[in-house]
Design a protein around this motif. Structure first.
Motif, PDB file in Angstrom:
ATOM      1  N   ASN A  35      30.427 -18.228   1.172  1.00 33.46           N
ATOM      2  CA  ASN A  35      31.388 -17.125   1.157  1.00 33.46           C
ATOM      3  C   ASN A  35      31.685 -16.697  -0.274  1.00 33.46           C
ATOM      4  O   ASN A  35      31.774 -17.513  -1.177  1.00 33.46           O
ATOM      5  CB  ASN A  35      32.688 -17.550   1.849  1.00 33.46           C
ATOM      6  CG  ASN A  35      33.860 -16.667   1.449  1.00 33.46           C
ATOM      7  OD1 ASN A  35      34.756 -17.124   0.741  1.00 33.46           O
ATOM      8  ND2 ASN A  35      33.866 -15.424   1.869  1.00 33.46           N
ATOM      9  N   GLY A  62      33.804 -11.871   2.211  1.00 32.85           N
ATOM     10  CA  GLY A  62      35.094 -11.864   2.870  1.00 32.85           C
ATOM     11  C   GLY A  62      36.200 -12.354   1.959  1.00 32.85           C
ATOM     12  O   GLY A  62      35.975 -13.210   1.104  1.00 32.85           O
ATOM     13  N   HIS A  69      39.401 -10.779   7.845  1.00 29.57           N
ATOM     14  CA  HIS A  69      38.170 -11.152   7.161  1.00 29.57           C
ATOM     15  C   HIS A  69      37.742 -12.563   7.550  1.00 29.57           C
ATOM     16  O   HIS A  69      36.549 -12.830   7.752  1.00 29.57           O
ATOM     17  CB  HIS A  69      38.366 -11.083   5.643  1.00 29.57           C
ATOM     18  CG  HIS A  69      38.310  -9.701   5.084  1.00 29.57           C
ATOM     19  ND1 HIS A  69      37.789  -9.413   3.846  1.00 29.57           N
ATOM     20  CD2 HIS A  69      38.713  -8.505   5.604  1.00 29.57           C
ATOM     21  CE1 HIS A  69      37.867  -8.116   3.615  1.00 29.57           C
ATOM     22  NE2 HIS A  69      38.441  -7.545   4.676  1.00 29.57           N
ATOM     23  N   MET A  73      34.226 -13.597   9.252  1.00 28.39           N
ATOM     24  CA  MET A  73      33.309 -14.547   8.615  1.00 28.39           C
ATOM     25  C   MET A  73      32.851 -15.601   9.606  1.00 28.39           C
ATOM     26  O   MET A  73      31.663 -15.914   9.693  1.00 28.39           O
ATOM     27  CB  MET A  73      33.985 -15.223   7.414  1.00 28.39           C
ATOM     28  CG  MET A  73      34.067 -14.375   6.180  1.00 28.39           C
ATOM     29  SD  MET A  73      34.489 -15.369   4.731  1.00 28.39           S
ATOM     30  CE  MET A  73      36.086 -16.030   5.199  1.00 28.39           C
TER      31      MET A  73
END
Length: 255
Positions: A35, A62, A69, A73
């Motif tokens: 991420n 994200g 978000h 994800m």
């Protein structure tokens, strides 16, 4: 490889401790979702590095401070990688200042990411973990959450919240086969704490650490790996210090 067939999501995974965690989990067989919020280039480079070494990695954009978000994800990772078994809540920010000099929102900006991110991603992943009866959450906290330090009040408060949340989440999740632990790094040079580990400040702090040296991100990643794997299967609600003995000290520095 003991994480073969496992899928891990590492928030804030493009740099520092997060990148070291991604490399370590991938080296042990896990497919890794990296991420990032703004560091797209480093995230993609890391994914390419992992795949070149024979691993499997994807990037996922994200902002963990945004609940929507976080949910997106988790949805993307489960679809792209075929499931999710390990969540490493690592994303964090710092806005260090004396309380007197802080703006009124400085505490909230830090809390939104450091604690809000842990809450949002945990909340997003729990239904999936609970439904399959297993899952591991590792929160990257800090020794600051258990001790005080000048100029760190908002950061320390956010990490104290993560520590308390880790214990409570572990209690609620255990009956569903979900384990929740936290790693509490001490001083390990990264972009986030560069102001504390460099120059005269760094030399002064290093003298106050019993092992007389700062940690390395790979050493922290090793503990995250341990808490992610079967070797720690009887551990939940634990806060594990990785600090060179810093939290054993009483007071400030040596007599």
């Amino acid at each position: 490889m003991t994480l073969e067939g496992q899928v891990a999501l590492v928030t804030g995974g493009s740099r520092g401790i997060g990148a070291a965690v991604c490399r370590r989990l991938a080296a042990d067989g896990a497919a890794v979702a990296i991420n990032y919020r703004s560091s797209e280039g480093p995230a993609k480079e890391l994914a390419q590095e992992i795949e070149a070494a024979g691993g499997r990695a994807v990037t996922v954009h994200g902002d963990v401070a945004d609940a929507a978000h976080a949910e997106e994800m988790v949805r993307r990772v489960t679809e792209d990688l075929g499931g999710l078994d390990i969540l490493v809540n690592n994303a964090g920010v710092a806005q260090d200042a004396l309380i007197y000099n802080m703006g009124m929102d400085d505490w909230l900006d830090v809390m939104r990411v450091n604690f809000g991110g842990v809450f949002h991603c945990t909340k997003a992943v729990l239904p999936h973990f609970m439904a399959k009866g297993s899952g591991v959450i590792v929160n990257v906290s800090s020794v600051m959450g258990e001790r005080g330090w000048i100029g760190e009040s908002n950061y320390a408060a956010s990490k104290g919240a993560v520590n308390a949340f880790t214990r409570c989440c572990a209690m609620e999740s255990a009956r569903f086969g979900v384990r929740v632990n936290a790693v509490l790094p001490g001083f390990a040079p990264t972009d986030l704490v560069a102001g504390l580990t460099e120059g005269d400040t760094g030399r002064s702090i290093r003298k106050q650490i019993p092992m007389r040296r700062f940690g390395e991100v790979d050493q922290i990643a090793e503990v995250v790996r341990f808490l992610s794997g079967p070797e720690s299967s009887y551990m939940t609600g634990s806060l594990v210090n990785v600090d060179g003995g810093a939290m054993t000290a009483l007071g400030l520095g040596r007599p």
